[in-house]
Design a protein around this motif. Structure first.
Motif, PDB file in Angstrom:
ATOM      1  N   ASN A   1     -10.531  -7.320  -8.006  1.00 55.70           N
ATOM      2  CA  ASN A   1     -10.554  -6.196  -7.082  1.00 55.70           C
ATOM      3  C   ASN A   1     -12.004  -5.820  -6.804  1.00 55.70           C
ATOM      4  O   ASN A   1     -12.920  -6.631  -7.012  1.00 55.70           O
ATOM      5  CB  ASN A   1      -9.779  -5.006  -7.661  1.00 55.70           C
TER       6      ASN A   1
ATOM      7  N   LEU B   1      -8.424  -3.222  -4.497  1.00 52.66           N
ATOM      8  CA  LEU B   1      -8.602  -1.856  -4.983  1.00 52.66           C
ATOM      9  C   LEU B   1     -10.087  -1.551  -5.105  1.00 52.66           C
ATOM     10  O   LEU B   1     -10.895  -2.395  -5.507  1.00 52.66           O
ATOM     11  CB  LEU B   1      -7.921  -1.677  -6.338  1.00 52.66           C
TER      12      LEU B   1
ATOM     13  N   THR C   1       0.814  -1.225   0.000  1.00 54.24           N
ATOM     14  CA  THR C   1       0.000   0.000   0.000  1.00 54.24           C
ATOM     15  C   THR C   1       0.845   1.271   0.000  1.00 54.24           C
ATOM     16  O   THR C   1       0.641   2.160  -0.841  1.00 54.24           O
ATOM     17  CB  THR C   1      -0.963   0.001   1.197  1.00 54.24           C
TER      18      THR C   1
ATOM     19  N   THR D   1      -2.520  -5.347   0.883  1.00 53.91           N
ATOM     20  CA  THR D   1      -2.603  -3.893   0.939  1.00 53.91           C
ATOM     21  C   THR D   1      -2.945  -3.386   2.322  1.00 53.91           C
ATOM     22  O   THR D   1      -2.736  -2.211   2.629  1.00 53.91           O
ATOM     23  CB  THR D   1      -3.654  -3.370  -0.052  1.00 53.91           C
TER      24      THR D   1
ATOM     25  N   SER E   1      -7.528   3.053  -3.873  1.00 52.79           N
ATOM     26  CA  SER E   1      -7.917   3.207  -5.286  1.00 52.79           C
ATOM     27  C   SER E   1      -6.686   3.422  -6.145  1.00 52.79           C
ATOM     28  O   SER E   1      -5.593   3.689  -5.644  1.00 52.79           O
ATOM     29  CB  SER E   1      -8.880   4.391  -5.441  1.00 52.79           C
ATOM     30  N   ILE E   2      -6.885   3.278  -7.431  1.00 58.52           N
ATOM     31  CA  ILE E   2      -5.786   3.504  -8.365  1.00 58.52           C
ATOM     32  C   ILE E   2      -5.505   4.997  -8.415  1.00 58.52           C
ATOM     33  O   ILE E   2      -6.391   5.795  -8.739  1.00 58.52           O
ATOM     34  CB  ILE E   2      -6.148   2.988  -9.766  1.00 58.52           C
TER      35      ILE E   2
END
Length: 689
Positions: free
Chosen positions: A537, A515, A466, A489, A494-495
């Motif tokens: 995800n 994600l 992360t 993570t 989020s991306i």
């Protein structure tokens, strides 16, 4: 006491005697001891004391007693003429004064010498009264004056204790001289050995027709050299410790080397660098059970150059041993085909002056820890231990490999944390650590590696990516491949929109990272992207239309998310004409398959199952000549399957990602008609209307 010269008497034989009244001899015994009294008795004969007329010492005796003493004096024997003879030192003896018993009035003839004189090396020679023997250092004593106290001074004899002291001093002096001489010789010998060790040895002969003859080694040392093989090798401490075990690989390698040098027909020794090179390779051979290798022809053949110990054993595998023109080892590559079995010996570090490539990938029986001595291989540019059972923590000494460009440890058994020293590898371009049980977090020091092009930490379930995910996208601008899939993570994220800065990306894996959020529109800036993997995800929203700009995209994996929309009806997916693999299954997608699907002429694998896709299948699917797998299970598709698709959809294959590569895996029990209203091919006929 004060000494004065006394005048010598005439030849009547009378001598002056010491007198100290009537207790002279008792004083002598008390002052000088019994031994001195005995020596005095020998000198003065009958020991009749007499007093000197001019003696200043008072006479406490009565006149009658004095007359009795004088009347009792007997004539003395005739003495040798004064100063007629003296004892001369014989040169074999050490200089000094010697007490000689028996020299007195009875020994006047120069040829008669008592035993003591012979033992001391003395002889009687004529002399004059005042003669001084300057040649031998013996000084004749002059007559003394009448003593003030009536006592004639006498020279004390050299005792046995004095002799011992003198001998001890002589021994210490000679010992000191010997030690100094030995120290000088030792220093000169060490200087000679150092000069021999550091001499500039010539390089070996250039290869001719791929072979370097073992005899052609300029800079060789003659076999008669006094320097032993052990001294020349100057083996490191870790090797010497290992050689305490007579069955160790290091001991076997040294015995092999020593035996062949001793029994070789060559008249020359190998230069030092070649001795170490052969020792390192022999240690590696014994440490990995070379006698069980699949290919070991030529190994440890003394009369064959080590650069030719291994030949090419397939069209795609390089030589296991490869040397440069100078004959020094440049590459050591053992792929899975050779079945290494054992441990990686630290003596690999003895190849530090030349080794550039070290590959042991695919040797599952190679185990044990990575030796810390690999940090000495400072010329190493490629280092691969993928798919081995090497274990333990990665040594911090890896940070010393400043020339390293590729480091691959994927599929190994390493654990622990990643050393922060990896940030020192400024020339590193490839770092792959997929499917490894490393834990902790990715060191942020790796962000300093500006030349990094490939970075993979996929399938590392214990690794928290992360913090790194939020920073990497804005720093490593030269990245071409980034794989962080199937990692930990520690929470949803989020991306980041900064992903658009990695404009050189060709391969991106963010799979199974928990994600959330949507796909940022900046993703469309990755125009060089060839593969995008966002599967497994919790991504939601719709596909941004900017994805249509990724004209070079060949693989798009969006399956197992919560993405909505009508992707096959919009102007997004149909424009990706280079796509070979499209997985949008297990999402919330809906809509029908538009006729524009026929534009995707490169598609090979199309998976639409477990979605809300509905409607009939367009005949444009028949334009997809490369289509090998079409999966439509659990959709609302209906109608007849177009003729010509049956062979394709009956043998579907699923693409699986493992160890940095994709593999086609045949699927079973996956009927194209299951959960649909489709008919045709092997499915039940469509009901008549």
């Amino acid at each position: 006491m004060k000494k004065k010269k006394a005048q010598s008497h005439d030849g009547s034989g009378l001598q002056q005697q010491t007198s100290n009244s009537d207790n002279v001899f008792s004083d002598i015994g008390e002052d000088k001891g019994g031994q001195e009294k005995k020596e005095m008795d020998l000198v003065i004969g009958n020991q009749h004391p007499t007093t000197f007329p001019n003696s200043s010492q008072p006479n406490h005796s009565s006149p009658q007693a004095l007359d009795d003493v004088i009347s009792s004096i007997q004539p003395l024997p005739t003495l040798c003429p004064p100063a007629m003879y003296r004892a001369r030192w014989v040169p074999e003896r050490a200089p000094g004064a010697y007490a000689v018993e028996g020299i007195g009035p009875m020994y006047c003839h120069p040829t008669s010498r008592p035993a003591d004189m012979e033992e001391l090396g003395l002889e009687l020679v004529p002399t004059s009264q005042n003669e001084v023997d300057d040649d031998h250092g013996l000084i004749h004593a002059d007559p003394v004056d009448d003593p003030e106290n009536g006592m004639i001074p006498t020279a004390e004899p050299i005792t046995t204790r004095a002799k011992r002291i003198w001998k001890k001093k002589l021994f210490l002096f000679l010992s000191l001289e010997t030690m100094v001489a030995m120290l000088v010789v030792t220093i000169l010998l060490l200087a000679f050995l150092f000069a021999m060790e550091t001499e500039n040895e010539s390089q070996p002969a250039t290869q001719q027709n791929g072979v370097i003859p073992i005899q052609a080694n300029p800079g060789a040392i003659a076999s008669t050299t006094p320097i032993s093989l052990w001294e020349r090798l100057h083996l490191p401490e870790y090797t010497l410790r290992a050689m305490e075990n007579p069955r160790s690989s290091q001991t076997k390698a040294y015995q092999w080397l020593s035996h062949n040098i001793k029994n070789s027909n060559n008249t020359q020794h190998l230069p030092l660098w070649r001795l170490k090179q052969r020792f390192a390779l022999a240690t590696f051979y014994y440490s990995t059970r070379g006698d069980h290798w699949v290919k070991n022809q030529g190994w440890l053949d003394w009369d064959t150059n080590e650069c030719n110990w291994e030949q090419i054993y397939s069209d795609w595998d390089p030589n296991a041993v490869y040397c440069g023109d100078a004959g020094q080892l440049v590459s050591l590559q053992f792929w899975s085909a050779n079945n290494l079995d054992g441990t990686m010996p630290p003596e690999i570090s003895l190849l530090c002056s030349s080794l550039e490539t070290l590959i042991f990938s695919g040797n599952h029986q190679l185990q044990g820890n990575m030796p810390t001595e690999v940090g000495l291989l400072t010329r190493l540019t490629s280092f691969s231990l993928s798919a081995t059972h090497l274990s333990g923590t990665l040594p911090t000494e890896l940070g010393q490999l400043r020339s390293l460009g590729r480091l691959l440890i994927s599929g190994s058994d390493f654990d622990g944390t990643l050393p922060t020293e990896l940030g020192n590898l400024s020339k590193l371009t490839v770092l792959l650590s997929d499917t490894v049980n490393i834990s902790g977090s990715i060191p942020t020091e790796i962000l300093r590696l500006s030349d990094l092009k490939t970075l993979g930490f996929s399938e590392c379930p214990l690794l928290d990516i992360t913090p790194f995910l939020t920073e990497v996208v804005g720093n490593l601008h030269n990245l071409e491949m980034l794989g962080l899939g199937y990692g930990k993570t520690g929470g949803f994220t989020s991306i980041p929109s900064e992903i658009g800065k990695l404009t050189n990306l060709v391969y991106l894996v963010f799979s199974e990272l928990q994600l959330n959020g949507t796909i940022p529109s900046e993703m469309g800036l990755l125009t060089k992207l060839s593969s995008l993997d966002l599967q497994s995800n919790s991504i939601s929203g719709t596909l941004p239309k900017e994805l249509s700009k990724m004209s070079k995209l060949k693989g798009l994996l969006l399956n197992s998310n919560q993405i909505e929309g009508r992707p096959l009806e919009q102007d997004v997916l149909p424009q990706l004409t280079q796509l070979k693999k499209l997985h949008i299954n297990d999402n919330l997608f809906s809509g029908s398959i538009a006729t524009e699907i026929g534009l995707m002429s490169s598609i090979e694998n199309l998976e639409l199952h477990n979605t809300k896709i509905y409607g009939t299948l367009p005949t444009e699917l028949l334009l997809l000549d490369n289509l090998t797998s079409l999966v439509l299970m659990n959709t609302s598709s209906s109608g007849s399957i177009p003729n010509g698709l049956c062979g394709t959809i009956l043998s579907p294959h699923e693409m699986k990602y493992f160890g940095g590569n994709f593999y086609w895996v045949p699927t079973t029990n996956m009927s194209v008609c299951y959960g649909t209203g489709l008919c045709g091919c092997t499915c039940e006929p469509c009901p008549k209307t």
